[in-house]
Design a protein around this motif. Structure first.
Motif, short mmCIF file in Angstrom:
data_model
loop_
_atom_site.label_atom_id
_atom_site.label_comp_id
_atom_site.label_asym_id
_atom_site.label_seq_id
_atom_site.Cartn_x
_atom_site.Cartn_y
_atom_site.Cartn_z
N GLY A 136 -5.16 -7.79 6.47
CA GLY A 136 -6.49 -7.78 7.34
C GLY A 136 -7.35 -6.90 7.10
N GLY A 137 -7.21 -5.72 6.26
CA GLY A 137 -8.01 -4.79 5.74
C GLY A 137 -8.16 -3.51 6.67
N ALA A 138 -7.39 -3.40 7.90
CA ALA A 138 -7.40 -2.25 8.62
C ALA A 138 -7.00 -1.10 7.97
CB ALA A 138 -6.74 -2.39 9.97
N LEU A 139 -7.29 0.24 8.17
CA LEU A 139 -6.86 1.28 7.36
C LEU A 139 -6.39 2.39 8.34
CD1 LEU A 139 -10.29 1.82 5.17
CD2 LEU A 139 -8.15 0.89 4.53
N LEU A 140 -5.49 3.04 7.82
CA LEU A 140 -4.56 4.31 8.31
C LEU A 140 -4.97 5.59 7.48
CD1 LEU A 140 -1.26 2.76 9.59
CD2 LEU A 140 -3.16 2.75 11.01
N SER B 189 0.89 -1.18 -0.12
CA SER B 189 0.03 0.02 -0.11
C SER B 189 0.74 1.26 -0.10
CB SER B 189 -0.77 -0.11 1.03
OG SER B 189 -1.85 1.02 0.85
N ALA B 190 0.19 2.18 -0.42
CA ALA B 190 1.14 3.46 -0.49
C ALA B 190 0.32 4.71 -0.56
CB ALA B 190 2.02 3.43 -1.87
N ALA B 191 0.71 5.90 -0.08
CA ALA B 191 -0.10 7.09 -0.16
C ALA B 191 0.86 8.41 -0.46
CB ALA B 191 -1.06 7.25 1.33
N ASP B 192 0.38 9.33 -1.16
CA ASP B 192 1.63 10.45 -1.38
C ASP B 192 0.81 11.56 -0.66
OD1 ASP B 192 2.80 9.02 -3.20
OD2 ASP B 192 1.29 9.44 -4.93
N PRO C 163 -7.00 21.01 9.98
CA PRO C 163 -8.17 20.09 10.33
C PRO C 163 -9.15 19.89 9.40
CG PRO C 163 -8.19 22.26 11.46
CD PRO C 163 -6.75 22.18 10.79
N ASN C 164 -9.24 20.87 8.67
CA ASN C 164 -10.56 20.98 7.61
C ASN C 164 -10.30 20.06 6.50
OD1 ASN C 164 -12.18 22.37 9.48
ND2 ASN C 164 -11.90 24.32 8.43
N GLU C 165 -8.97 19.64 6.22
CA GLU C 165 -8.40 18.82 5.36
C GLU C 165 -8.58 17.12 5.49
OE1 GLU C 165 -4.84 20.03 3.34
OE2 GLU C 165 -5.46 21.96 3.17
N ILE C 166 -9.10 16.86 6.63
CA ILE C 166 -9.13 15.60 6.83
C ILE C 166 -10.70 15.15 6.52
CG2 ILE C 166 -9.38 13.87 8.95
CD1 ILE C 166 -7.14 15.37 10.26
N GLY C 167 -10.75 14.27 5.61
CA GLY C 167 -12.10 14.16 4.98
C GLY C 167 -12.90 13.02 5.89
N ASN C 168 -14.26 13.00 5.40
CA ASN C 168 -15.23 12.27 6.11
C ASN C 168 -14.64 10.43 5.97
OD1 ASN C 168 -16.83 13.96 6.98
ND2 ASN C 168 -17.97 13.97 4.95
N ASP C 169 -13.77 10.19 5.18
CA ASP C 169 -13.39 8.87 4.96
C ASP C 169 -12.56 8.23 6.27
OD1 ASP C 169 -11.50 10.66 4.26
OD2 ASP C 169 -10.40 9.53 2.70
N VAL C 170 -12.26 9.47 7.20
CA VAL C 170 -11.48 9.05 8.38
C VAL C 170 -12.08 8.37 9.10
CG1 VAL C 170 -12.31 11.01 9.69
CG2 VAL C 170 -9.99 10.22 10.16
N GLU C 171 -13.61 8.29 9.09
CA GLU C 171 -14.44 7.51 10.05
C GLU C 171 -14.32 5.98 9.53
OE1 GLU C 171 -18.21 8.74 9.33
OE2 GLU C 171 -18.00 10.97 9.76
N ARG C 172 -13.76 5.51 8.46
CA ARG C 172 -13.37 4.32 8.18
C ARG C 172 -12.11 3.79 8.83
NH1 ARG C 172 -12.64 2.87 2.96
NH2 ARG C 172 -12.46 4.89 2.09
N THR C 173 -11.24 4.49 9.32
CA THR C 173 -9.80 4.22 9.72
C THR C 173 -9.80 3.81 11.16
OG1 THR C 173 -9.32 6.58 9.90
CG2 THR C 173 -8.97 5.77 7.88
N SER C 174 -8.76 3.10 11.35
CA SER C 174 -8.74 2.50 12.76
C SER C 174 -7.72 3.70 13.47
CB SER C 174 -7.66 1.09 12.69
OG SER C 174 -8.62 0.12 12.19
N ALA C 175 -6.99 4.42 12.79
CA ALA C 175 -6.14 5.43 13.40
C ALA C 175 -5.32 6.35 12.48
CB ALA C 175 -4.84 4.64 14.28
N LEU C 176 -4.92 7.53 13.19
CA LEU C 176 -4.31 8.50 12.27
C LEU C 176 -2.75 8.15 12.41
CD1 LEU C 176 -6.00 11.64 13.69
CD2 LEU C 176 -6.44 10.83 11.67
N LEU C 177 -2.18 8.53 11.25
CA LEU C 177 -0.79 8.46 10.87
C LEU C 177 -0.08 9.67 10.75
CD1 LEU C 177 1.85 6.49 11.20
CD2 LEU C 177 1.17 5.93 8.63
N ASN C 178 0.98 10.26 11.73
CA ASN C 178 1.56 11.19 11.19
C ASN C 178 2.95 10.98 11.23
OD1 ASN C 178 2.44 14.49 12.88
ND2 ASN C 178 2.08 14.04 10.69
N VAL C 179 3.73 10.96 9.95
CA VAL C 179 5.06 10.86 9.95
C VAL C 179 5.81 12.28 9.53
CG1 VAL C 179 5.26 8.36 9.63
CG2 VAL C 179 4.88 10.12 7.75
N THR C 180 6.74 12.59 10.20
CA THR C 180 7.51 13.89 9.84
C THR C 180 8.82 13.83 10.22
OG1 THR C 180 7.34 16.23 10.61
CG2 THR C 180 7.09 14.71 12.50
#
Length: 533
Positions: free
Chosen positions: A398-402, A350-353, A413-430
């Motif tokens: 297993g299908g869990a989403l981050l 999996s990958a995200a940009d 904050p306003n750029e976090i979309g409604n699809d966050v409700e489907r996820t198991s946790a937030l991930l912030n790498v910096t």
């Protein structure tokens, strides 16, 4: 107090300018790493009295008064942002020979731009100014709108909104779950401005009472919510997952040196396989910070093989990396600031940009416009990143989403979309190594942890030089590693989430707060004018 207020209102010239800048600068102490929120009472009390004295030129009318109020707000904002963003210049010192010339633009130019929003706020409030509590409501509503505008105008930079100063600890963070940072900012300005009423004749009792009740509600709601925290973790299956966060503490100058790539990569692998800490079980997920992999992974199969050697069966690595994409024959490849999920077989599953890039750090905004004006030297930026067109969720075995937030994406904050409700946790790498030992990493960390409170989810935060942590859905640090420390964090999170307000609801509540404060301001203004006549 009335005598002091009168002296402040009657100031002119350099003393008036200096006091406005000081009022903003002292408020910066409310932000991390200091967290002395009481300084904002002094800041906004002085600001109210200074705006009281913004009468403009005799006979100049409303336009003159608004210009005078804008100037005070701008000076206040300039002091505030220079005091809390001076560390931006540190990022340019990493490659001082190339970028030292831009330090004044970062340390003074960025604050000068951001101060415009506070100038607009005081000018807008001055249009509805009165002699009582109404002017505090006008100022709160105007600042709330200004902070909201600051989140998206010219790509947005809502760093250090006033509301963060009102939320230094989890007890005082819970209001953010309902109102969001902009709603909290609006009400915070009202409360912090309330002592100004001690220096005026009208509105003392009602204004101070309202401020005390709001402050009590802010703290009381936090105490209640934390008290029932375990009972409210009711949504989801509550599946437990063990996380290891690697904090490698790689100096930024070393990361930029190509000769250190193999050593940096091996250091991440060594920490990945380090002995368990704190009695935790074997981690299911290992997290590396932003751009941890110092080369293009898809072009280095040996690196993927080394990752597979280190990971145990069933483990996955979630790592920041640069992703390249062939743009076609004769065209330079595009590069993305990305996150990969790699399984124990060394396969990228999996990958995200990154969607929201850092202006002038990762890309040049309005580059074609600047180039058409002949401004080419200042916008030259070889090797910049391309923004993703939309946000992708990270899928685990297993299908869990981050929900991925790369670097400063966590401050929007306003750029976090409604699809966050489907996820198991937030991930912030910096990678806050650019900031050095300054307030920057601490401010970034506080803003990221508020996203956990707003979304009712655990936050997994991996930072190269710190601060790395696992944050629970109430903003509490489950386990963390401080700035400038090397090591790993082992912690267990739950997929259960808090039954929380949605981002859309928070936006509605924010505008409701602005509307109510505006009604109070307009009613007070009309009453003030009728009595004046």
């Amino acid at each position: 107090m009335e005598r002091l207020a009168g002296k402040v209102m009657l100031l002119s010239g350099w003393p008036r300018i200096a006091l406005a800048v000081f009022a903003g600068a002292i408020g910066a102490l409310a932000l991390p790493p200091f967290g002395v929120f009481a300084t904002l009472f002094l800041s906004f009390t002085l600001l109210v009295w200074l705006v009281d004295g913004s009468t403009g030129n005799p006979g100049g009318g409303i336009a003159s008064r608004l210009r005078s109020a804008f100037a005070i707000g701008w000076l206040f904002g300039f002091g505030y942002f220079v005091a809390n963003l001076w560390w931006l210049g540190n990022a340019l010192l990493v490659d001082a020979e190339e970028f030292a010339w831009a330090i004044p633009l970062a340390v003074l130019g960025v604050p000068a731009y951001l101060a415009i929003f506070y100038g607009l706020a005081t000018a807008l409030a001055r249009a509805f100014w009165s002699d009582g509590v109404g002017r505090l409501a006008a100022l709160g509503a105007a600042f709330g709108v200004a902070e909201w505008l600051r989140s998206f105008v010219l790509t947005g930079f809502p760093w250090n909104a006033v509301g963060y100063g009102a939320m230094p600890v989890p007890l005082m963070m819970q209001s953010d779950a309902v109102l969001g940072i902009f709603g909290v900012s609006a009400l915070a300005v009202f409360v912090f401005s309330a002592p100004a009423l001690l220096g005026t004749v009208k509105g003392k009792v009602i204004g101070l009472t309202a401020a005390v009740l709001l402050a009590a509600a802010h703290v009381g709601f936090g105490a209640w919510r934390l008290n029932v925290a375990d009972e409210k973790l009711t949504v989801g299956d509550g599946k437990k997952t063990t996380i290891r966060i690697v904090q490698p503490l790689i100096d930024q100058a070393q990361k930029l040196d190509d000769t250190n790539r193999a050593e940096i990569f091996e250091e991440h692998l060594r920490l990945t396989s380090a002995p368990l800490t704190s009695g935790e079980t074997r981690p299911d997920i290992v997290v590396w910070p932003e751009t941890s992999v110092p080369f293009i992974l898809t072009e280095n199969p040996d690196a993927l093989a080394r990752i597979a050697e280190v990971l145990e069966e069933g483990q996955v690595l979630v790592t920041g990396a640069v992703r390249s994409e062939n743009a076609g024959a004769g065209v330079a490849p595009r590069y993305y600031n990305s996150i990969y999920v790699i399984d124990s077989d060394g396969q990228i599953i999996s990958a995200a940009d990154k969607v929201h890039l850092v202006p002038y750090g990762e890309y040049v905004p309005y580059e074609s416009v600047l180039a058409s004006l002949g401004i080419t030297e200042a916008i030259a930026m070889p090797g910049g990143f391309t923004a993703a067109s939309s946000r992708s969720l990270l899928t685990l075995p297993g299908g869990a989403l981050l929900y991925p937030l790369i670097c400063y994406e966590a401050i929007f904050p306003n750029e976090i979309g409604n699809d966050v409700e489907r996820t198991s946790a937030l991930l912030n790498v910096t990678n806050d190594g650019w900031f050095g030992a300054t307030p920057g990493p601490y401010q970034h960390f506080q803003q990221a942890r508020l996203r956990a409170v707003e979304n009712g989810l655990f936050l997994i935060r991996g930072a190269n030089t710190g601060i790395s942590a696992v944050i629970d859905p109430f903003g509490r640090v489950v386990r963390g590693l401080g700035y400038n420390q090397k090591g790993v964090i082992d912690a267990t999170i739950s997929s259960a989430k808090v039954a929380n307000w949605s981002n859309n609801s928070r936006q509605w509540y924010f505008w409701l707060v602005v509307a109510l404060m505006s009604v109070i301001a307009v009613a007070s203004r009309l009453s003030f004018k009728s009595h004046a006549n």
